[in-house]
Design an enzyme around this catalytic site. Structure first.
Site, PDB file in Angstrom:
ATOM      1  N   HIS A  84       0.804  -1.228   0.000  1.00  0.00           N
ATOM      2  CA  HIS A  84       0.000   0.000   0.000  1.00  0.00           C
ATOM      3  C   HIS A  84       0.840   1.284   0.000  1.00  0.00           C
ATOM      4  CE1 HIS A  84      -3.401  -2.517   0.268  1.00  0.00           C
ATOM      5  NE2 HIS A  84      -3.573  -2.552   1.571  1.00  0.00           N
ATOM      6  N   HIS A  99      -9.605   2.231   0.492  1.00  0.00           N
ATOM      7  CA  HIS A  99      -9.576   1.094   1.419  1.00  0.00           C
ATOM      8  C   HIS A  99     -10.700   1.164   2.457  1.00  0.00           C
ATOM      9  CE1 HIS A  99      -7.885  -2.319   3.431  1.00  0.00           C
ATOM     10  NE2 HIS A  99      -6.760  -2.283   2.738  1.00  0.00           N
ATOM     11  N   GLU A 114     -11.457  -3.715  -2.765  1.00  0.00           N
ATOM     12  CA  GLU A 114     -10.509  -2.702  -3.233  1.00  0.00           C
ATOM     13  C   GLU A 114     -10.283  -2.925  -4.719  1.00  0.00           C
ATOM     14  OE1 GLU A 114      -7.026  -3.369  -0.551  1.00  0.00           O
ATOM     15  OE2 GLU A 114      -8.568  -4.399   0.570  1.00  0.00           O
TER      16      GLU A 114
HETATM   17  C1  BGC Z   1      -4.530  -6.402   2.266  1.00  0.00           C
HETATM   18  C2  BGC Z   1      -4.415  -7.084   3.599  1.00  0.00           C
HETATM   19  C3  BGC Z   1      -3.992  -6.066   4.586  1.00  0.00           C
HETATM   20  C4  BGC Z   1      -5.035  -4.964   4.614  1.00  0.00           C
HETATM   21  C5  BGC Z   1      -4.693  -3.867   5.575  1.00  0.00           C
HETATM   22  C6  BGC Z   1      -5.563  -5.340   2.367  1.00  0.00           C
HETATM   23  O1  BGC Z   1      -5.650  -4.677   1.158  1.00  0.00           O
HETATM   24  O2  BGC Z   1      -4.841  -7.302   1.243  1.00  0.00           O
HETATM   25  O3  BGC Z   1      -3.494  -8.147   3.544  1.00  0.00           O
HETATM   26  O4  BGC Z   1      -3.834  -6.593   5.861  1.00  0.00           O
HETATM   27  O5  BGC Z   1      -5.134  -4.416   3.334  1.00  0.00           O
HETATM   28  O6  BGC Z   1      -3.447  -3.389   5.368  1.00  0.00           O
END
Ligand code: BGC
Length: 367
Positions: A119, A193, A331
């Site tokens: 991310h 998110h 997402e």
């Molecule tokens: C990911 C997870 C992660 C979460 C929070 C999601 O997009 O796939 O693995 O823990 O985001 O960071």
């Protein structure tokens, strides 16, 4: 700016108002923008990380509930590690070994998820203070957020100018439009998110929500949640959501991929039509309230994540804590680790090109 009508009331016109949310640890002022549509639905968005802080939509009896997880105060977002409601970038999802090669040059990124980048890195777009501008759209109210991600930020090449526009429409949709340009070849994958619970945030787990995903394949992962490169058919697996199925119906099955994700934490390969407009990616129904969420997008993939890492320890809105699987995320995105996967759709952005994607979260109800 107009004053906000109480939630659940029926204002005649949509409106947008601004208030202070607080100050970042280094003293910068952060705002909250409240977008209300003519039916009384309300989206509250902060320019810190561009996070959707609350989203109030009606159930089948017209009763409003806030359907996203979040925090009451700014410090929740400053300390957040779960990406509640945030804009995620420069690269949403994982990049293996936190590195990739472009034109023969290796770029090393910040490692913030074991050996991988997740991310956007240690300070992704979710920790940026965005410049906000309010706009009236033809079908609702918009908030335009802009951010300049500098060349080298978290290891990514190129000055990336990003604009994300949120619009709350009078038809109870939250439309998100992402645009970006760069001055050097780079990789981009932007998403939002939000963690949804259509029964209302803090009301329990989401295992009884009914889901369809328009995907015949998904991308299986290794133990670091990095795609193996295979596009696997969902047929005869717990990843087949082509027919309406409860999220919890198969989540604890003895399945290698579910074990690796400790639940669903996988990218689905969407059945994209040939034209390049938005199409339906997923639909979720919460049977008790009748609330329905449809996810429309121009993106080729969607990460379906069942909040497996939520642990109920961090206080959220209204004194609620959020235990494991109390929300789901859808997402929309390009596939994880695409910079290292030549067979996945490209995430490269060149100077002179414009990155442009649209995702719309449409809310309605069913009897
Ligand atoms: C990911 C997870 C992660 C979460 C929070 C999601 O997009 O796939 O693995 O823990 O985001 O960071």
């Amino acid at each position: 700016m107009t004053t906000l009508a109480p939630t659940g009331a029926t204002p005649q016109h949509s409106s947008i108002s601004k208030k202070q949310f607080g100050k970042t640890p280094d003293g910068q002022s952060v705002d909250l923008f409240v977008l209300t549509n003519k039916g009384g639905a309300e989206a509250t968005i902060t320019n810190y990380g561009g996070a959707v802080v609350s989203l109030k939509v009606p159930d089948r009896n017209g009763k409003f509930a806030d359907v996203v997880l979040g925090y009451d105060a700014l410090d929740g977002y400053v300390n957040d590690k779960a990406y509640f409601g945030a804009i995620v970038g420069r690269y949403g999802n994982r990049i293996a070994h936190a590195q990739f090669v472009l034109d023969g040059k290796t770029y090393a990124l910040a490692k913030n998820n074991g050996d991988n980048s997740l991310h956007g890195g240690i300070r992704g777009f979710n920790k940026a203070l965005w410049t906000a501008k309010t706009l009236s759209a033809k079908d609702g109210q918009s908030l335009e957020l802009s951010y300049l991600s500098k060349d080298g930020e978290e290891g990514f090449p190129g000055n990336l100018k990003v604009t994300v526009t949120y619009t709350l429409t009078d038809a109870n949709a939250l439309k998100i439009e992402y645009s970006a340009t760069t001055d050097k070849k780079t990789v981009v994958n932007l998403t939002n998110h939000s963690y949804f619970n259509l029964a209302g945030q803090g009301s329990g787990d989401i295992l009884g929500h009914l889901l369809t995903i328009q995907a015949d394949q998904f991308t299986p992962v290794d133990s670091g949640l990095i795609p193996t490169g295979e596009l696997r058919d969902v047929m005869d697996t717990p990843f087949d959501f082509r027919k309406l199925t409860a999220i919890g119906a198969r989540i604890n099955q003895d399945d290698e991929q579910l074990k690796l994700g400790t639940g669903y934490d996988h990218n689905f390969v969407l059945r994209m039509p040939m034209d390049h407009g938005e199409y339906l990616a997923a639909r979720v129904l919460e049977p008790a309230s009748g609330r329905v969420l449809e996810v429309w997008t121009t993106e080729p993939g969607v990460q379906f994540y069942t909040g497996n890492f939520l642990d109920g320890k961090t206080p959220g809105k209204g004194g609620h804590t959020y235990p494991r699987r109390n929300a789901f995320c859808l997402e929309t995105q390009h596939f994880p680790d695409s910079p290292n996967q030549p067979k996945f759709p490209s995430v490269v952005l060149n100077p002179g090109e414009r990155y442009h994607t649209i995702t719309t979260y449409k809310f309605s109800t069913e009897k």
